[in-house]
Design a protein around this motif. Structure first.
Motif, PDB file in Angstrom:
ATOM      1  N   PRO A 159     -32.054  42.428 -13.859  1.00 52.01           N
ATOM      2  CA  PRO A 159     -33.425  41.941 -14.044  1.00 52.01           C
ATOM      3  C   PRO A 159     -34.206  41.981 -12.736  1.00 52.01           C
ATOM      4  N   VAL A 160     -35.503  42.147 -12.841  1.00 49.43           N
ATOM      5  CA  VAL A 160     -36.362  42.010 -11.671  1.00 49.43           C
ATOM      6  C   VAL A 160     -36.446  40.520 -11.345  1.00 49.43           C
ATOM      7  N   PRO A 161     -36.211  40.127 -10.085  1.00 49.95           N
ATOM      8  CA  PRO A 161     -36.323  38.706  -9.738  1.00 49.95           C
ATOM      9  C   PRO A 161     -37.704  38.160 -10.093  1.00 49.95           C
ATOM     10  N   SER A 162     -37.714  37.048 -10.804  1.00 51.85           N
ATOM     11  CA  SER A 162     -38.975  36.502 -11.326  1.00 51.85           C
ATOM     12  C   SER A 162     -38.915  34.992 -11.438  1.00 51.85           C
ATOM     13  N   VAL A 163     -40.088  34.380 -11.403  1.00 48.34           N
ATOM     14  CA  VAL A 163     -40.215  32.941 -11.642  1.00 48.34           C
ATOM     15  C   VAL A 163     -41.329  32.743 -12.670  1.00 48.34           C
ATOM     16  N   PHE A 164     -41.032  31.993 -13.722  1.00 44.59           N
ATOM     17  CA  PHE A 164     -42.004  31.655 -14.749  1.00 44.59           C
ATOM     18  C   PHE A 164     -42.133  30.138 -14.811  1.00 44.59           C
ATOM     19  N   ILE A 165     -43.331  29.666 -15.065  1.00 42.90           N
ATOM     20  CA  ILE A 165     -43.514  28.258 -15.404  1.00 42.90           C
ATOM     21  C   ILE A 165     -43.859  28.224 -16.889  1.00 42.90           C
ATOM     22  N   LEU A 166     -43.050  27.483 -17.637  1.00 39.68           N
ATOM     23  CA  LEU A 166     -43.204  27.409 -19.088  1.00 39.68           C
ATOM     24  C   LEU A 166     -43.664  26.029 -19.516  1.00 39.68           C
ATOM     25  N   ASP A 167     -44.544  25.998 -20.507  1.00 37.12           N
ATOM     26  CA  ASP A 167     -44.944  24.737 -21.114  1.00 37.12           C
ATOM     27  C   ASP A 167     -43.801  24.227 -22.003  1.00 37.12           C
ATOM     28  N   LYS A 168     -43.962  23.054 -22.569  1.00 30.69           N
ATOM     29  CA  LYS A 168     -42.895  22.436 -23.365  1.00 30.69           C
ATOM     30  C   LYS A 168     -42.453  23.282 -24.554  1.00 30.69           C
ATOM     31  N   ASP A 169     -43.361  24.092 -25.085  1.00 30.15           N
ATOM     32  CA  ASP A 169     -43.014  24.915 -26.244  1.00 30.15           C
ATOM     33  C   ASP A 169     -42.572  26.326 -25.846  1.00 30.15           C
ATOM     34  N   GLY A 170     -42.428  26.572 -24.532  1.00 29.64           N
ATOM     35  CA  GLY A 170     -41.975  27.881 -24.070  1.00 29.64           C
ATOM     36  C   GLY A 170     -43.089  28.861 -23.763  1.00 29.64           C
ATOM     37  N   THR A 171     -44.341  28.426 -23.846  1.00 31.90           N
ATOM     38  CA  THR A 171     -45.464  29.299 -23.513  1.00 31.90           C
ATOM     39  C   THR A 171     -45.513  29.529 -22.004  1.00 31.90           C
ATOM     40  N   ILE A 172     -45.697  30.783 -21.614  1.00 36.28           N
ATOM     41  CA  ILE A 172     -45.761  31.125 -20.190  1.00 36.28           C
ATOM     42  C   ILE A 172     -47.111  30.698 -19.624  1.00 36.28           C
ATOM     43  N   LEU A 173     -47.065  29.835 -18.598  1.00 38.09           N
ATOM     44  CA  LEU A 173     -48.276  29.345 -17.949  1.00 38.09           C
ATOM     45  C   LEU A 173     -48.537  30.062 -16.622  1.00 38.09           C
ATOM     46  N   PHE A 174     -47.451  30.567 -16.025  1.00 42.61           N
ATOM     47  CA  PHE A 174     -47.546  31.214 -14.705  1.00 42.61           C
ATOM     48  C   PHE A 174     -46.356  32.150 -14.574  1.00 42.61           C
ATOM     49  N   GLU A 175     -46.550  33.259 -13.845  1.00 38.98           N
ATOM     50  CA  GLU A 175     -45.423  34.147 -13.571  1.00 38.98           C
ATOM     51  C   GLU A 175     -45.560  34.785 -12.197  1.00 38.98           C
ATOM     52  N   TYR A 176     -44.418  34.956 -11.563  1.00 41.61           N
ATOM     53  CA  TYR A 176     -44.332  35.662 -10.282  1.00 41.61           C
ATOM     54  C   TYR A 176     -43.185  36.656 -10.428  1.00 41.61           C
ATOM     55  N   ILE A 177     -43.506  37.934 -10.413  1.00 46.94           N
ATOM     56  CA  ILE A 177     -42.517  38.979 -10.638  1.00 46.94           C
ATOM     57  C   ILE A 177     -42.455  39.849  -9.393  1.00 46.94           C
ATOM     58  N   ALA A 178     -41.240  40.034  -8.861  1.00 49.10           N
ATOM     59  CA  ALA A 178     -41.074  40.697  -7.566  1.00 49.10           C
ATOM     60  C   ALA A 178     -40.241  41.980  -7.672  1.00 49.10           C
ATOM     61  N   PRO A 179     -40.883  43.120  -7.957  1.00 52.48           N
ATOM     62  CA  PRO A 179     -40.126  44.373  -7.985  1.00 52.48           C
ATOM     63  C   PRO A 179     -39.394  44.656  -6.674  1.00 52.48           C
ATOM     64  N   ASP A 180     -39.945  44.196  -5.551  1.00 56.29           N
ATOM     65  CA  ASP A 180     -39.228  44.270  -4.283  1.00 56.29           C
ATOM     66  C   ASP A 180     -38.387  43.007  -4.165  1.00 56.29           C
ATOM     67  N   TYR A 181     -37.088  43.133  -4.408  1.00 60.51           N
ATOM     68  CA  TYR A 181     -36.208  41.958  -4.500  1.00 60.51           C
ATOM     69  C   TYR A 181     -36.137  41.134  -3.213  1.00 60.51           C
TER      70      TYR A 181
END
Length: 198
Positions: A159-181
């Motif tokens: 997987p590409v290293p990533s950070v997601f912030i999810l709401d209580k129901d799993g909805t994505i509120l924020f994402e940071y995706i780093a193709p450069d690991y």
């Protein structure tokens, strides 16, 4: 009518093949977007038991992290940094969940080595990272690391290293995706965004 059915079957087969094709590099992925929901895929807990992601989420706001594996020094540094940020994130009402292709046994080693208290989950077959649109074909020289980390289940997907912030129901509120690991989300930025979304 028969020709239409045959044509539809051909199109469906081609679509199926396309769905199974993995991106060739980290820059070619097509991740889920802000506003979309996390898939309810089965993962494996650190004690080797299957668990659905929605059960893990358990109606909590969540910091979801995808990392390459316990063999990756950049991932280990990031996991340790998250452990330092965890008390403040907990105060804001978040929990941290980190997912990798590593086996449950490898997760136990990572948990001890990186001194983390938050949840580590195994996605050895990469179904979760594929559903998130983060999986791609690993370079050939990664095979030995992936095989060892996943207990011989995975040799070619990462997987590409990533950070997601999810709401209580799993909805994505924020994402940071780093193709450069080598580039990871800083604790300062994560805490700032998490605070603004709480």
């Amino acid at each position: 009518m028969k020709k239409i059915i045959i044509l539809f079957a051909i199109v469906l087969a081609q679509f199926s093949v396309a769905q199974n094709d993995l991106p060739k590099s980290a820059n070619d992925i097509a991740p889920l977007l802000i506003g979309e929901k996390a898939p309810n895929t089965n993962l494996t807990s650190i004690d080797g038991k299957p668990v659905s992601f929605l059960d893990v989420l358990n109606n909590n706001k969540t910091i979801l992290v995808f990392y390459r594996g316990g063999w990756c020094p950049y991932c280990n540094k990031h996991l340790s940094a998250l452990a330092e940020a965890e008390p403040e994130l907990l105060k804001m009402g978040y929990k941290i969940v980190a997912v990798s292709p590593d086996s449950a046994k490898s997760l136990e080693e990572t948990k001890s080595k990186d001194k983390v208290n938050y949840t580590l989950l195994s996605d050895s077959e990469n179904n979760f990272s594929k559903a998130f649109g983060l999986a791609f074909e690993a370079p050939k020289n990664y095979e030995k690391y992936l095989m060892k980390g996943s207990d011989n289940v995975n040799s070619s997907i990462i997987p590409v290293p990533s950070v997601f912030i999810l709401d209580k129901d799993g909805t994505i509120l924020f994402e940071y995706i780093a193709p450069d690991y080598k580039h990871r989300l800083s604790n300062e930025l994560l805490l700032s965004v998490a605070n603004s979304l709480k």
